[in-house]
Scaffold this motif. Structure first.
Motif, PDB file in Angstrom:
ATOM      1  N   LYS A 188       0.793  -1.047   0.028  1.00  0.00           N
ATOM      2  CA  LYS A 188       0.081  -0.146  -0.148  1.00  0.00           C
ATOM      3  C   LYS A 188       0.938   1.107  -0.022  1.00  0.00           C
ATOM      4  CE  LYS A 188      -4.096   0.027   2.286  1.00  0.00           C
ATOM      5  NZ  LYS A 188      -4.693  -0.134   3.460  1.00  0.00           N
ATOM      6  N   CYS A 189       0.540   2.185  -0.930  1.00  0.00           N
ATOM      7  CA  CYS A 189       1.144   3.591  -0.976  1.00  0.00           C
ATOM      8  C   CYS A 189       0.873   4.333   0.316  1.00  0.00           C
ATOM      9  CB  CYS A 189       0.903   4.002  -2.269  1.00  0.00           C
ATOM     10  SG  CYS A 189       1.529   5.750  -2.439  1.00  0.00           S
ATOM     11  N   VAL A 190       1.593   4.973   0.703  1.00  0.00           N
ATOM     12  CA  VAL A 190       1.378   6.018   1.923  1.00  0.00           C
ATOM     13  C   VAL A 190       0.779   7.285   1.528  1.00  0.00           C
ATOM     14  CG1 VAL A 190       3.083   5.189   3.434  1.00  0.00           C
ATOM     15  CG2 VAL A 190       3.676   6.934   1.952  1.00  0.00           C
ATOM     16  N   LYS A 191       0.649   7.693   0.275  1.00  0.00           N
ATOM     17  CA  LYS A 191       0.008   8.984  -0.260  1.00  0.00           C
ATOM     18  C   LYS A 191      -1.267   8.549  -0.824  1.00  0.00           C
ATOM     19  CE  LYS A 191       3.468  11.335   0.934  1.00  0.00           C
ATOM     20  NZ  LYS A 191       3.320  12.585   1.906  1.00  0.00           N
ATOM     21  N   CYS A 192      -1.348   7.738  -1.848  1.00  0.00           N
ATOM     22  CA  CYS A 192      -2.863   7.587  -2.367  1.00  0.00           C
ATOM     23  C   CYS A 192      -3.444   6.297  -1.812  1.00  0.00           C
ATOM     24  CB  CYS A 192      -2.512   7.124  -3.691  1.00  0.00           C
ATOM     25  SG  CYS A 192      -1.613   5.660  -4.242  1.00  0.00           S
ATOM     26  N   LEU A 193      -2.987   5.616  -0.871  1.00  0.00           N
ATOM     27  CA  LEU A 193      -3.715   4.347  -0.111  1.00  0.00           C
ATOM     28  C   LEU A 193      -4.069   3.205  -0.876  1.00  0.00           C
ATOM     29  CD1 LEU A 193      -5.466   6.532   2.649  1.00  0.00           C
ATOM     30  CD2 LEU A 193      -3.007   5.469   2.728  1.00  0.00           C
ATOM     31  N   GLN A 194      -3.416   3.161  -2.147  1.00  0.00           N
ATOM     32  CA  GLN A 194      -3.594   2.229  -2.970  1.00  0.00           C
ATOM     33  C   GLN A 194      -2.517   1.071  -3.007  1.00  0.00           C
ATOM     34  OE1 GLN A 194      -6.565   2.164  -4.993  1.00  0.00           O
ATOM     35  NE2 GLN A 194      -7.231   3.740  -3.790  1.00  0.00           N
ATOM     36  N   LYS A 195      -3.013  -0.088  -3.335  1.00  0.00           N
ATOM     37  CA  LYS A 195      -2.011  -1.166  -3.316  1.00  0.00           C
ATOM     38  C   LYS A 195      -1.199  -1.258  -4.636  1.00  0.00           C
ATOM     39  CE  LYS A 195      -3.388  -4.501   0.257  1.00  0.00           C
ATOM     40  NZ  LYS A 195      -3.562  -5.608   0.540  1.00  0.00           N
ATOM     41  N   THR A 196      -0.407  -0.078  -4.946  1.00  0.00           N
ATOM     42  CA  THR A 196       0.437  -0.012  -6.057  1.00  0.00           C
ATOM     43  C   THR A 196       1.725   0.017  -6.144  1.00  0.00           C
ATOM     44  OG1 THR A 196       0.046   2.482  -5.822  1.00  0.00           O
ATOM     45  CG2 THR A 196      -1.684   1.261  -7.351  1.00  0.00           C
ATOM     46  N   VAL A 197       2.358  -0.098  -4.741  1.00  0.00           N
ATOM     47  CA  VAL A 197       3.829  -0.245  -4.439  1.00  0.00           C
ATOM     48  C   VAL A 197       4.328  -1.602  -5.023  1.00  0.00           C
ATOM     49  CG1 VAL A 197       5.824   0.129  -2.988  1.00  0.00           C
ATOM     50  CG2 VAL A 197       3.555   1.479  -2.762  1.00  0.00           C
ATOM     51  N   LYS A 198       5.027  -1.574  -6.191  1.00  0.00           N
ATOM     52  CA  LYS A 198       5.699  -2.896  -6.641  1.00  0.00           C
ATOM     53  C   LYS A 198       7.180  -2.941  -6.433  1.00  0.00           C
ATOM     54  CE  LYS A 198       2.089  -3.028  -9.813  1.00  0.00           C
ATOM     55  NZ  LYS A 198       1.673  -2.401 -11.315  1.00  0.00           N
ATOM     56  N   ASP A 199       7.825  -2.170  -5.949  1.00  0.00           N
ATOM     57  CA  ASP A 199       9.286  -2.112  -5.834  1.00  0.00           C
ATOM     58  C   ASP A 199       9.408  -2.478  -4.048  1.00  0.00           C
ATOM     59  OD1 ASP A 199       9.959  -1.791  -8.329  1.00  0.00           O
ATOM     60  OD2 ASP A 199       9.781   0.440  -8.016  1.00  0.00           O
ATOM     61  N   SER A 200      10.336  -3.280  -3.770  1.00  0.00           N
ATOM     62  CA  SER A 200      10.721  -3.733  -2.383  1.00  0.00           C
ATOM     63  C   SER A 200      11.294  -2.481  -1.672  1.00  0.00           C
ATOM     64  CB  SER A 200      11.750  -4.976  -2.418  1.00  0.00           C
ATOM     65  OG  SER A 200      11.104  -5.890  -2.958  1.00  0.00           O
ATOM     66  N   TYR A 201      10.883  -2.388  -0.332  1.00  0.00           N
ATOM     67  CA  TYR A 201      11.548  -1.203   0.691  1.00  0.00           C
ATOM     68  C   TYR A 201      10.963  -0.108   0.119  1.00  0.00           C
ATOM     69  CZ  TYR A 201      14.440  -5.491   1.471  1.00  0.00           C
ATOM     70  OH  TYR A 201      14.853  -6.837   1.763  1.00  0.00           O
ATOM     71  N   HIS A 202      10.113   0.216  -0.875  1.00  0.00           N
ATOM     72  CA  HIS A 202       9.628   1.473  -1.332  1.00  0.00           C
ATOM     73  C   HIS A 202       8.237   1.669  -0.460  1.00  0.00           C
ATOM     74  CE1 HIS A 202      12.436   1.194  -4.211  1.00  0.00           C
ATOM     75  NE2 HIS A 202      12.049   2.343  -4.866  1.00  0.00           N
TER      76      HIS A 202
END
Length: 157
Positions: A69-83
């Motif tokens: 989950k992205c901390v800004k848009c709150l969608q499950k769109t973060v596909k890179d590790s540790y980001h």
């Protein structure tokens, strides 16, 4: 002893010294390891890039199994590790996608990074392209030479 308070100077050298550097793909030659080694860390600041490269170098990097989950848009769109941020949010805010700080981005995000990497890294495809270009130019030159030679022959006869 090195744990004594105030004793900062060692009297002897390190007991066990490495004779060769660690290689993360020496015994682990899997597809996943190859992908991790080839991964381009873009959209991050210099410090985060060094941290990620250290993780890859010493086999500590673990890829994500499912998007985070992205901390800004709150969608499950973060596909890179540790980001912590997805690519669109990090690009829009111009911040590091890993730490979230407004630092200088070393390698900015590209819309089509895979295509450019494949072209640069694949010498066969570039050779094919250059050969095709040469063939096309040769064909054009060859046609022109034939036309010139036919005119020359007709003038001679």
């Amino acid at each position: 002893m090195s744990s004594q308070k105030g004793n900062v100077a060692r009297s002897r050298p390190q007991r066990h010294q490495n004779t060769f550097s660690f290689k993360n793909d020496k015994f682990d030659k899997t597809v996943q390891t190859k992908k991790i080694n080839e991964k381009l860390h873009d959209g991050v600041c210099q410090r985060c890039k060094e941290v990620l490269e250290w993780r890859v170098k010493y086999s500590k990097y673990k890829p994500l199994s499912k998007p985070k989950k992205c901390v800004k848009c709150l969608q499950k769109t973060v596909k890179d590790s540790y980001h912590i941020m997805c690519r669109p949010c990090a690009c829009e805010l111009e911040v590091c996608a890993k730490c979230g700080k407004k630092e200088d981005i070393v390698i900015p995000f590209n819309k089509e990074p895979e295509k450019t990497e494949n072209i640069e890294n694949n010498p066969r495809s570039s050779r094919r392209r250059s050969c095709r270009r040469n063939e096309e130019s040769d064909d054009l030159d060859f046609d022109i030479d034939l036309d010139d030679s036919e005119e020359d022959d007709s003038q001679i006869n």
